[in-house]
Structure formats: structure tokens, C-alpha cells
Design an enzyme around this catalytic site. Structure first.
Site, PDB file in Angstrom:
ATOM      1  N   TYR A  52     -14.685  -0.733   3.376  1.00 36.07           N
ATOM      2  CA  TYR A  52     -15.369  -1.356   2.251  1.00 36.07           C
ATOM      3  C   TYR A  52     -15.952  -2.698   2.674  1.00 36.07           C
ATOM      4  O   TYR A  52     -15.383  -3.412   3.489  1.00 36.07           O
ATOM      5  CB  TYR A  52     -14.478  -1.462   1.013  1.00 36.07           C
ATOM      6  CG  TYR A  52     -13.471  -2.582   0.950  1.00 36.07           C
ATOM      7  CD1 TYR A  52     -13.769  -3.764   0.277  1.00 36.07           C
ATOM      8  CD2 TYR A  52     -12.200  -2.447   1.503  1.00 36.07           C
ATOM      9  CE1 TYR A  52     -12.835  -4.783   0.160  1.00 36.07           C
ATOM     10  CE2 TYR A  52     -11.261  -3.458   1.396  1.00 36.07           C
ATOM     11  CZ  TYR A  52     -11.590  -4.626   0.722  1.00 36.07           C
ATOM     12  OH  TYR A  52     -10.656  -5.632   0.624  1.00 36.07           O
ATOM     13  N   GLY A  68      -6.801  -8.402  -3.638  1.00 35.18           N
ATOM     14  CA  GLY A  68      -5.371  -8.300  -3.391  1.00 35.18           C
ATOM     15  C   GLY A  68      -4.530  -9.112  -4.360  1.00 35.18           C
ATOM     16  O   GLY A  68      -3.300  -9.082  -4.286  1.00 35.18           O
ATOM     17  N   ASP A 123      -2.408  -6.777  -6.379  1.00 32.26           N
ATOM     18  CA  ASP A 123      -1.390  -6.154  -5.520  1.00 32.26           C
ATOM     19  C   ASP A 123      -0.249  -7.134  -5.240  1.00 32.26           C
ATOM     20  O   ASP A 123       0.920  -6.748  -5.220  1.00 32.26           O
ATOM     21  CB  ASP A 123      -2.021  -5.696  -4.202  1.00 32.26           C
ATOM     22  CG  ASP A 123      -3.230  -4.808  -4.412  1.00 32.26           C
ATOM     23  OD1 ASP A 123      -3.191  -3.974  -5.346  1.00 32.26           O
ATOM     24  OD2 ASP A 123      -4.203  -4.959  -3.664  1.00 32.26           O
ATOM     25  N   ASP A 136      -6.758  -9.454   2.447  1.00 38.96           N
ATOM     26  CA  ASP A 136      -6.109  -8.668   1.401  1.00 38.96           C
ATOM     27  C   ASP A 136      -4.622  -8.975   1.271  1.00 38.96           C
ATOM     28  O   ASP A 136      -4.045  -8.821   0.193  1.00 38.96           O
ATOM     29  CB  ASP A 136      -6.265  -7.170   1.702  1.00 38.96           C
ATOM     30  CG  ASP A 136      -7.618  -6.616   1.303  1.00 38.96           C
ATOM     31  OD1 ASP A 136      -8.634  -7.313   1.535  1.00 38.96           O
ATOM     32  OD2 ASP A 136      -7.676  -5.496   0.760  1.00 38.96           O
TER      33      ASP A 136
END
Length: 339
Positions: A89, A277, A280, A316
Site C-alpha cells: 500500500y 496504526g 491497532d 505502522d
């Protein structure tokens, strides 16, 4: 600490340096990341025995993705090797009123074409305490959806707590497709994490407010949390509360509900270095908190502090340890030099 298993896709991320636009780029910065891989790295940094399950090619790019996880202590023994592609990505960082932009090049990646019987689920979940997945993995392909379901079934067979980050991605599927798959998976879930868009598009629950205007309707969240808990029997329903003042500045807090009471965290005003992120890191902080803290409030405060710190870190992965998170959660956000 506990054995925690995550399942998903790790991708190669390419982004222009600084905050340049794609059309300005002559080269790209390279990092690896992906929803569940990011969670695994955070949990390893907090001292857990974190396992990431996926499929990656045997070639050098696949190995580089594996190495990026091993570098931070993630166990990779259950990553199946094979296939041709590592998903890619491209990320253009936003600034001020210009939003960030993501372009996917992930079709036919190794995990998207993998099959459920390639994974030894009994070995994967032996002695595990927690399993985490996101709505991205079942969205990447029909095989991804089946792998996710078989993992959930195996996790419950082994008495493992299951959490999900709903994580709706409009470039991967429609709300109708998402709800057809995700509602079925909710029967296995103990802890449901998702923001206002995720709850609406994957499960059909709509809170009030407009986050694009910096508005949050707390009572609206409480109503849908009660509905979600009643319909699916979740032990906890959790959401981050992001107030997007701009691409550079956000308000950041969270809400948790255990079926009896609601708890709102403190709010952080964050200046963003890299927001990818962020959700996450919140999921990982919540998992750690629920595994180690005596109350849902303490667990949530750890998660919010962890994710606030992630917004200050490029890449990330959330590269902080437990002590750093605890320091912020206890009120020290001064940013003074540590000597």
C-alpha cells in the site's frame, strides 16, 4: 505474560518522505505493517508471547516482512510460506486540512489466496489466552473470510478469548458484503472494538454526531453499545473517540462498556506524526490492559495512552514499552527529555 495470537496480512508500505505528495516523490520510504501485525508488535513490546499468523512468499520481500516482525520479538513460526505476492500500500501523509491518502496494490497476495487447511489451528491455539483479528482479513478475499472463521472456531474450541477490531475498508468491500460476513463472525467474539463508521457499516449500528466537525454524541454511543451487547452477547464493547480537528491535530479518547457500566477515558490532544496504526495500537493496549489490569477503566486508560503515543511515531508499529505508556497514563505528558 500471556500467549496472544493475531491473524492477518502484513504489507509493504511505500510513502513519500516528509509530507510530500505522491506526484512529488522520486523515492519512497519503506516500512512493513498491517492491522494484526501491528497489534502483535505492540504486545511483544509489552512482554507477551505474541504470535502473528499469515502466509507470505518465500522470496526476499516476504522474508523482509517476516524479519520486520522478528526484530521486535514477534513469534513467526506459524506463518505459512508460499504464494507470489506481498501486498503493497502507498501512503501519502496529510497535513493540516489536507487528508492522508492510501492506494492499495494488494490483490492476489499470498494470504488472500491461502486456504484454511494450510494452518495447524490446534498447534496455533495451544496454551493461547487471546486471539485477535480485524475486519480487514475477511474483506481481502473469500478465502480470507473462511480462514478467519476457521480460526475463530478453533480459538473457541481451545477456550481462547476473541477480540475483533471491526476496521471497515470501503476499498475492499461494500457495507452489504461486510455485514453478511461480519455479523456471522460476531458469535465467536468476546471483545468488540470499532469506531462510529465501523459499527455502522459492518454491523448496522449508527451513533449520533459528526466527527468530521469534531462532534461526538456520547449518549448515542451508549445506546448502540447497549444494542450491540444485547444482540451479540459481547463481554466488552469498545470504541475510540477521534475528534478530527485536522490531519495534523486530533482529540483522542475512548469508551468501554461491560454490560453494566460505561467508562470514558481521559482525552488527549495529539499532534500527529503518523496516524496509521493508531487504532491497532489501541487494540493492543486494550488487550494488554484487559489481561493485566483489575478494572475496565484502567485497561482503557492504558489503551488510550498507548495509542496517543503511537501517533507520535513514524511507521505502522507502536514502538513503546509498558513503562512509557504507564507514565503517560498517570499524567506525565510533558515530553521533557529523559536523562
Amino acid at each position: 505474560m500471556s500467549k496472544v495470537v493475531t491473524l492477518g496480512e502484513i504489507m509493504l508500505r511505500l510513502s513519500p518522505s516528509d509530507k510530500n505528495r505522491f506526484v512529488q516523490a522520486d523515492s519512497f520510504d519503506v516500512v512493513y505493517g498491517g492491522g494484526e501485525a501491528n497489534v502483535a508488535v505492540s504486545l511483544a513490546n509489552y512482554g507477551h508471547n505474541a504470535y502473528f499468523v499469515s502466509k507470505l512468499p518465500k522470496h526476499e520481500i516476504g522474508q523482509s516482512a517476516v524479519n520486520s516482525l522478528r526484530k521486535f520479538g514477534v513469534n513467526t513460526e506459524f506463518i505459512v510460506r508460499g504464494g507470489e505476492r506481498v501486498g503493497i500500500y502507498y501512503l501519502e501523509h496529510g497535513a493540516s486540512m489536507r487528508p492522508s491518502k492510501v492506494i492499495y496494490d494488494r490483490a492476489d497476495s499470498a494470504i488472500a489466496l491461502a486456504k484454511a487447511d494450510e494452518f495447524d489451528w490446534d498447534a496455533i491455539f495451544q496454551d493461547a489466552k487471546w486471539f485477535h483479528f480485524s475486519g480487514i482479513t475477511p474483506a481481502i478475499s473469500k478465502q480470507g473470510a473462511e480462514i478467519t472463521k476457521q480460526a475463530c472456531i478453533a480459538a473457541k474450541k481451545h477456550g481462547v478469548t476473541v477480540s475483533v477490531d471491526l476496521n471497515y475498508r470501503k476499498k475492499l468491500w461494500t457495507p452489504e458484503q461486510a455485514q453478511a460476513v461480519m455479523k456471522d463472525l460476531m458469535q465467536y467474539v468476546d471483545v468488540c472494538i470499532g469506531n462510529e463508521e465501523d459499527a455502522e457499516l459492518t454491523l448496522g449500528f449508527k451513533p449520533g454526531g459528526d466527527v468530521t466537525k469534531g462532534e461526538l454524541d456520547h449518549k448515542g454511543y451508549e445506546r448502540i453499545f447497549e444494542q450491540m451487547q444485547k444482540e451479540f452477547g459481547f463481554k466488552y464493547v469498545v470504541t475510540t473517540l477521534r475528534e478530527s480537528h485536522s490531519a495534523s491535530d486530533n482529540g483522542w479518547s475512548a469508551l468501554i462498556y461491560n454490560g453494566n457500566e460505561f467508562y470514558y477515558s481521559k482525552k488527549y490532544e495529539i499532534r500527529i506524526v503518523d496516524r496509521v496504526g493508531g487504532g491497532d495500537s489501541f487494540s493492543a493496549g486494550l488487550i494488554h490492559g484487559l489481561l493485566t489490569k483489575p478494572t475496565q477503566g484502567e485497561a482503557l486508560e492504558f489503551a488510550v495512552a498507548a495509542s496517543a503515543l503511537k501517533h507520535t511515531i513514524f511507521g505502522d508499529y507502536n514502538l513503546v514499552d509498558e513503562k512509557e505508556v504507564e507514565t503517560l497514563a498517570k499524567g506525565d505528558g510533558s515530553g521533557r527529555v529523559q536523562r
